[in-house]
Write a protein that holds these residues in place. Structure first.
Motif, PDB file in Angstrom:
ATOM      1  N   GLN A 405      37.604  15.595 -13.889  1.00 25.73           N
ATOM      2  CA  GLN A 405      36.857  15.962 -15.090  1.00 25.73           C
ATOM      3  C   GLN A 405      35.409  15.845 -14.633  1.00 25.73           C
ATOM      4  N   PHE A 406      34.849  14.657 -14.331  1.00 25.86           N
ATOM      5  CA  PHE A 406      33.662  14.319 -13.707  1.00 25.86           C
ATOM      6  C   PHE A 406      33.133  15.263 -12.730  1.00 25.86           C
ATOM      7  N   ILE A 407      34.000  15.480 -11.709  1.00 29.76           N
ATOM      8  CA  ILE A 407      33.766  16.267 -10.548  1.00 29.76           C
ATOM      9  C   ILE A 407      33.691  17.553 -10.863  1.00 29.76           C
ATOM     10  N   HIS A 408      34.562  18.233 -11.734  1.00 33.58           N
ATOM     11  CA  HIS A 408      34.099  19.580 -12.183  1.00 33.58           C
ATOM     12  C   HIS A 408      32.688  19.991 -12.932  1.00 33.58           C
ATOM     13  N   TRP A 409      32.427  18.572 -13.769  1.00 33.79           N
ATOM     14  CA  TRP A 409      31.255  18.801 -14.213  1.00 33.79           C
ATOM     15  C   TRP A 409      29.910  18.946 -13.346  1.00 33.79           C
ATOM     16  N   TYR A 410      30.144  17.769 -12.599  1.00 35.56           N
ATOM     17  CA  TYR A 410      29.117  17.497 -11.292  1.00 35.56           C
ATOM     18  C   TYR A 410      28.929  18.760 -10.580  1.00 35.56           C
ATOM     19  N   LEU A 411      29.719  19.498 -10.016  1.00 32.17           N
ATOM     20  CA  LEU A 411      29.965  20.644  -9.229  1.00 32.17           C
ATOM     21  C   LEU A 411      29.244  21.913 -10.128  1.00 32.17           C
ATOM     22  N   HIS A 412      29.754  21.811 -11.394  1.00 30.75           N
ATOM     23  CA  HIS A 412      29.198  23.022 -12.140  1.00 30.75           C
ATOM     24  C   HIS A 412      27.831  22.883 -12.474  1.00 30.75           C
TER      25      HIS A 412
END
Length: 418
Positions: A405-412
């Motif tokens: 979830q963090f990585i998806h937010w980060y890349l977004h």
């Protein structure tokens, strides 16, 4: 400070290509480029870190007018100070003349903040009080040259800051877990100890490590003996269910086990993550200590131990693990491309007396030793990730769900930035 080889031909176009490639394999660890790029690091600070709500301090740490602490993020420093009217103010540690820092000590007490370069004097609220020999400058306006303000809010005794003047409301998000968090009466707690661990690794590696417990069974033997998070749900579920069934009655707090999760892309607004759940300790253990036995008086409104612990997240970079007799806060702050400050804060009841009601070494033992173990594994993770031969592998579907979830937010967030 660790040294790594970085991309000499880095560019926004290359970043776009790397981001596009991540979309092709969303369930895999991210490319090492994102830990090595100076361009990425600057974009992270500007568009992610400085636009997120970050825990700064507890109100008990600056009780008197003029008491202050510095919060250092990247190359910047933020002053958090108690003003004359009793409120808490936050501002950038940058003189409005030619940029010198106006405050040097990490903690202390000041009547004013004076620039050591040309002597400009700032009041505790950041307003410019005096600027030497500017009377000959007819257009000089002191009211427009105060220290730049930083958003600052207090919630249950905890102070959070945000450098984005348009930041969304954090309190509205945290209020959704008011009952379980309020059980600890943090507003009337005190800081028993705080310690900063300088990790020689990119900040994302340190945060990613916190967000998953896949490593707990192999890397944290003392922690793993006590906590059910180190096991798959299929194994831990009976222990947790038994604890949850009796939690309200044992603690005396109705709703202590309420769960709520709105983090990262699911948060109400950018940087306003809020999460809580209560999970179980194994039978025979009641708190997070070396032997799992009490180390301090019960916190806040607790009447007894229930064999559980509260897990909390407040913003993207601040977390708490709350036992019935003490609480431990974690905060992650990037200091450079290859350095992270991991701050731990231990809380006890406000009226608890060290040496009488708790022994500091016993109170801090578990999470101090766990953090030293984390330092070891994170720095070795960093060495491997920064190898030109590293090829990312797949995330674990259960243990690394929050990390994803963090990585998806980060890349977004990076994609939006470019």
């Amino acid at each position: 400070m660790s040294v790594i080889a970085t991309h000499v031909d880095d560019s926004t176009d290359q970043l776009r290509e790397k981001l596009a490639a991540e979309q092709e394999r969303p369930d895999y660890a991210i490319d090492p480029y994102f830990y090595r790029s100076h361009l990425v690091h600057e974009l992270e600070l500007e568009h992610l870190v400085f636009k997120s709500w970050i825990y700064a301090l507890h109100t008990s740490e600056i009780p008197n007018t003029g008491d202050y602490q510095l919060l250092e993020v990247g190359e910047d420093a933020i002053i958090v100070v108690r003003t004359a009217d009793g409120s808490i103010n936050a501002m950038h540690n940058i003189c409005r003349h030619r940029g010198s820092r106006v405050c040097e000590g990490t903690t202390g007490n000041r009547k004013t903040f004076v620039c050591p370069y040309h002597g400009w004097v700032y009041d505790l609220d950041g307003s410019l009080k005096a600027a030497r020999e500017t009377h000959i400058m007819p257009d000089f306006d002191k009211t427009q040259l105060g220290l730049k303000a930083v958003r600052c809010v207090e919630y249950m005794g905890m102070v959070f800051i945000n450098c984005d003047p348009n930041a969304a409301d954090l309190v509205a998000s945290l209020d959704k877990m008011r009952i379980p968090l309020g059980a600890y009466d943090l507003a009337n707690a005190k800081v028993a100890h705080r310690q900063t661990y300088r990790i020689q690794a990119n900040w994302k590696l340190a945060l990613e490590n916190y967000l998953e417990c896949y490593h707990c069974a192999t890397s944290h033997r003392a922690y793993a003996r006590l906590h059910t998070l180190k096991d798959l749900e299929e194994k831990s579920a009976p222990v947790v269910a038994k604890m949850l069934e009796n939690a309200d009655a044992k603690t005396g707090i109705a709703g202590i086990a309420q769960a709520h999760t709105q983090i990262y892309l699911d948060a109400d607004n950018f940087g306003t993550c809020a999460h809580t759940m209560r999970y179980g300790l194994y039978e025979g253990f009641v708190t997070g200590s070396q032997d799992g036995q009490p180390v301090a008086p019960l916190m806040g409104h607790f009447k007894d131990y229930d064999g559980g612990a509260g897990d909390f997240q407040m913003g993207p970079l601040s977390f708490m693990l709350n036992y019935p007799d003490h609480c431990v806060l974690y905060r992650f702050l990037p200091r450079s491309l290859t350095e992270t400050d991991m701050e731990l804060v231990w809380f006890v009841r406000g009226d608890a007396v060290e040496g009488k009601d708790y022994d500091l070494e016993k109170l801090t033992w578990l999470w101090h030793h766990t953090t030293l173990e984390d330092d070891y594994i994170i720095t070795r993770n960093s060495l491997g990730v920064n190898s030109r031969f590293f090829e990312p592998g797949p995330y674990h579907t259960e243990f690394e769900e929050a990390l994803q979830q963090f990585i998806h937010w980060y890349l977004h967030t990076l994609s939006e930035a470019v």
